[in-house]
Design a protein around this motif. Structure first.
Motif, mmCIF file in Angstrom:
data_model
loop_
_atom_site.group_PDB
_atom_site.id
_atom_site.type_symbol
_atom_site.label_atom_id
_atom_site.label_comp_id
_atom_site.label_asym_id
_atom_site.label_seq_id
_atom_site.Cartn_x
_atom_site.Cartn_y
_atom_site.Cartn_z
ATOM 1 N N SER A 24 0.771 -1.334 0.046
ATOM 2 C CA SER A 24 -0.100 0.004 0.103
ATOM 3 C C SER A 24 0.890 1.536 0.138
ATOM 4 O O SER A 24 2.004 1.287 0.609
ATOM 5 N N ALA A 25 0.409 2.242 -0.513
ATOM 6 C CA ALA A 25 1.087 3.527 -0.812
ATOM 7 C C ALA A 25 1.383 4.009 0.584
ATOM 8 O O ALA A 25 0.490 4.181 1.361
ATOM 9 N N ASN A 26 2.697 4.578 1.003
ATOM 10 C CA ASN A 26 2.764 5.182 2.227
ATOM 11 C C ASN A 26 2.167 4.358 3.474
ATOM 12 O O ASN A 26 1.642 4.895 4.561
ATOM 13 N N ARG A 27 2.474 3.180 3.375
ATOM 14 C CA ARG A 27 1.923 1.979 4.517
ATOM 15 C C ARG A 27 2.118 2.432 5.715
ATOM 16 O O ARG A 27 1.546 2.385 6.702
ATOM 17 N N GLU A 28 3.583 2.594 5.981
ATOM 18 C CA GLU A 28 4.307 3.011 7.372
ATOM 19 C C GLU A 28 3.151 3.954 8.097
ATOM 20 O O GLU A 28 2.670 3.852 9.069
ATOM 21 N N HIS A 29 2.844 4.942 7.310
ATOM 22 C CA HIS A 29 2.006 6.102 7.903
ATOM 23 C C HIS A 29 0.444 6.020 7.851
ATOM 24 O O HIS A 29 -0.192 6.840 8.342
ATOM 25 N N ASP A 58 -5.435 19.547 14.761
ATOM 26 C CA ASP A 58 -4.986 19.942 16.184
ATOM 27 C C ASP A 58 -6.045 19.275 17.131
ATOM 28 O O ASP A 58 -5.479 19.046 18.339
ATOM 29 N N GLN A 59 -7.233 18.823 16.661
ATOM 30 C CA GLN A 59 -7.951 18.169 17.515
ATOM 31 C C GLN A 59 -7.433 16.725 17.900
ATOM 32 O O GLN A 59 -7.933 16.368 19.080
ATOM 33 N N ARG A 101 0.892 18.791 15.069
ATOM 34 C CA ARG A 101 -0.499 19.034 14.230
ATOM 35 C C ARG A 101 -0.145 18.889 12.665
ATOM 36 O O ARG A 101 -0.875 18.443 11.816
ATOM 37 N N GLU A 102 1.013 19.693 12.395
ATOM 38 C CA GLU A 102 1.499 19.705 10.979
ATOM 39 C C GLU A 102 1.779 18.427 10.439
ATOM 40 O O GLU A 102 1.623 18.050 9.334
ATOM 41 N N SER A 103 2.403 17.457 11.250
ATOM 42 C CA SER A 103 2.996 16.114 10.762
ATOM 43 C C SER A 103 1.788 15.413 10.739
ATOM 44 O O SER A 103 1.745 14.659 9.659
ATOM 45 N N ILE A 104 0.757 15.643 11.734
ATOM 46 C CA ILE A 104 -0.317 14.629 11.513
ATOM 47 C C ILE A 104 -1.288 15.154 10.232
ATOM 48 O O ILE A 104 -1.736 13.914 9.502
ATOM 49 N N ARG A 105 -1.342 16.328 9.782
ATOM 50 C CA ARG A 105 -1.918 16.775 8.712
ATOM 51 C C ARG A 105 -1.116 16.286 7.655
ATOM 52 O O ARG A 105 -1.769 15.695 6.694
ATOM 53 N N ASP A 106 0.043 16.300 7.562
ATOM 54 C CA ASP A 106 0.882 15.856 6.160
ATOM 55 C C ASP A 106 1.160 14.507 6.022
ATOM 56 O O ASP A 106 0.762 13.729 5.319
ATOM 57 N N TYR A 111 -0.883 12.411 2.827
ATOM 58 C CA TYR A 111 -0.110 11.536 2.123
ATOM 59 C C TYR A 111 -0.158 10.128 2.249
ATOM 60 O O TYR A 111 0.619 9.364 1.810
ATOM 61 N N ALA A 112 -0.947 9.759 3.344
ATOM 62 C CA ALA A 112 -1.242 8.430 3.422
ATOM 63 C C ALA A 112 -2.845 8.077 3.533
ATOM 64 O O ALA A 112 -3.385 7.518 2.702
ATOM 65 N N LEU A 113 -3.485 8.776 4.507
ATOM 66 C CA LEU A 113 -5.046 8.292 4.493
ATOM 67 C C LEU A 113 -5.811 8.741 3.407
ATOM 68 O O LEU A 113 -6.666 8.055 2.815
ATOM 69 N N ILE A 114 -5.377 9.980 3.064
ATOM 70 C CA ILE A 114 -6.169 10.582 1.868
ATOM 71 C C ILE A 114 -5.775 9.758 0.620
ATOM 72 O O ILE A 114 -6.584 9.432 -0.342
ATOM 73 N N GLN A 115 -4.413 9.550 0.337
ATOM 74 C CA GLN A 115 -4.042 8.969 -0.483
ATOM 75 C C GLN A 115 -4.531 7.649 -0.839
ATOM 76 O O GLN A 115 -4.795 7.075 -1.963
ATOM 77 N N ASN A 116 -4.664 6.711 0.286
ATOM 78 C CA ASN A 116 -5.195 5.433 0.254
ATOM 79 C C ASN A 116 -6.900 5.438 0.209
ATOM 80 O O ASN A 116 -7.493 4.135 0.536
ATOM 81 N N GLY A 117 -7.445 6.429 -0.026
ATOM 82 C CA GLY A 117 -8.792 6.627 0.097
ATOM 83 C C GLY A 117 -9.537 6.380 1.405
ATOM 84 O O GLY A 117 -11.076 6.254 1.377
ATOM 85 N N ALA A 118 -8.896 6.481 2.397
ATOM 86 C CA ALA A 118 -9.685 6.287 3.617
ATOM 87 C C ALA A 118 -10.229 7.549 4.302
ATOM 88 O O ALA A 118 -11.152 7.496 5.100
ATOM 89 N N VAL A 119 -9.641 8.783 3.866
ATOM 90 C CA VAL A 119 -10.231 9.997 4.411
ATOM 91 C C VAL A 119 -10.429 10.996 3.163
ATOM 92 O O VAL A 119 -9.699 10.771 2.045
ATOM 93 N N ILE A 120 -11.514 11.801 3.285
ATOM 94 C CA ILE A 120 -11.835 12.660 2.348
ATOM 95 C C ILE A 120 -11.818 14.252 2.903
ATOM 96 O O ILE A 120 -11.674 14.364 4.236
ATOM 97 N N GLU A 121 -11.490 15.263 1.848
ATOM 98 C CA GLU A 121 -11.411 16.415 2.432
ATOM 99 C C GLU A 121 -12.361 17.396 2.053
ATOM 100 O O GLU A 121 -12.964 17.206 0.720
#
Length: 354
Positions: A24-29, A58-59, A101-106, A111-121
């Protein structure tokens, strides 16, 4: 609104490796603890596709173990409202520091959950807006139902991947899984000239097969196999006639790499030394120097010699462990992305896009 049922973050963490398997893309994250806690916060705040609720990175930092244990709807609703209020008040027991928070965001969301289709923006939101913008994709959220048995979960995870990951991502996962699993007592490898050889089954044989059947025809004009070895330095095939025709003397010791290829297409043949990381390790500087001596002894100038280290996947532990030692002027090739080739080369004259 209907609040999604809660699954503890550690149980979410346990499910993620099945949803995002090797390849999976960026699986580690996508499967680390931060991803599990980020997903938990989205569920906790009701941020699921179609619900009209969204979270900010930040939440995630403001969640605490004590709060996470309060799963009633009123407690969740109240926290979702309070956690977005501006202010610098400390949060005792918070999961992460404010500056993460920036690391969580990026690293995790974009670069992980959105790229793999798990999260939408959230669409149409200004970049500078303080409003929440991330939510779980609906069918992904359904994979986190707390009352799902393991057999059902595995089947639904596979169905979700088939529906939501692109063809390239699915192919990469399939190749990595096949390479990791192996199968049978031996592996049949087909050479460019149509001949076949048998190798003892295992990850090394799978990767050697991928090099000969996948790498060679893609990157060489008229490929030929001079030598093929397997774990324990057992010689599977040696084409002494082909070697003699290009002036190469094949040593009888352990100095040769796993695979020696030749490209007969150029006016001067190109000699390609390939190391499969499951056996003797990558082509590092010392290995490159030793192989150059062999090539030069056969009359091959450095410009007519290439060095390749073959890996199953660029996200694999083997690549991460050895990439820093790869020799400059050598290539890395990944069976899971067979059309790509990475050159560890000298500084280019300029950087080009594309």
């Amino acid at each position: 609104m209907t609040w999604p049922a809660m699954l503890p973050w550690n149980e979410i963490h346990a499910r993620l490796p099945e949803i995002f398997p090797e390849g999976s893309a960026n699986r580690e994250h996508s499967i680390w603890e931060i991803a599990a806690k980020t997903i938990f916060v989205m569920l906790y705040a009701g941020a699921v596709e179609g619900a009209g609720r969204w979270i900010r990175p930040d939440q995630v930092t403001r969640m605490t173990e004590e709060q996470a244990g309060q799963t009633g709807e009123e407690a969740r609703d109240a926290w979702a409202a309070v956690s977005v209020r501006p202010g610098k008040a400390d949060v005792p027991g918070r999961w992460y520091a404010v500056n993460t928070r920036e690391s969580i965001r990026d690293d995790t969301i974009r670069y992980a959950l959105i790229q793999n289709g798990a999260v939408i923006e959230r669409a149409g939101l200004a970049t500078t807006s303080p409003a929440g913008r991330y939510a779980l994709q609906g069918e992904f959220a359904a994979l986190l139902a707390p009352d799902m048995d393991e057999v059902t979960f595995v089947a639904k995870a596979a169905a979700w991947r088939e529906k939501h990951l692109n063809a390239g991502a699915l192919a990469r996962i399939a190749i990595v899984r096949k390479g990791a699993a192996g199968g049978g007592a031996f592996q049949l490898v087909t050479f460019p000239n149509g001949e076949t050889r048998r190798m003892a089954a295992g990850p090394s044989a799978d990767l050697s097969k991928a090099v000969i059947e996948g790498f060679a025809p893609r990157f060489l004009e008229r490929p030929g196999v001079i030598a093929l070895s397997e774990s324990g330095n057992k010689v599977v095939a040696r084409d002494d006639e082909l070697a003699k025709a290009i002036g190469l003397t094949i040593p009888a010791d352990k100095s040769l790499p796993d695979i020696v290829l030749v490209d007969l297409g150029p006016q001067h043949p190109l000699l390609i030394f390939v190391e499969v990381v499951h056996t003797d390790g990558p082509v590092n500087d010392a290995r490159k120097t030793a192989l150059l001596h062999i090539a030069e002894g056969a009359g091959f100038a450095p410009q007519h010699v290439a060095f390749v280290t073959a890996y199953l996947d660029r996200a694999s532990q083997a690549f991460r462990k050895t990439v820093s030692g790869l020799a400059w002027g050598s290539y890395a090739w990944f069976a899971s992305e067979p059309d790509k080739l990475v050159l560890f080369g000298a500084r280019p004259q300029r950087i080009e896009g594309g």
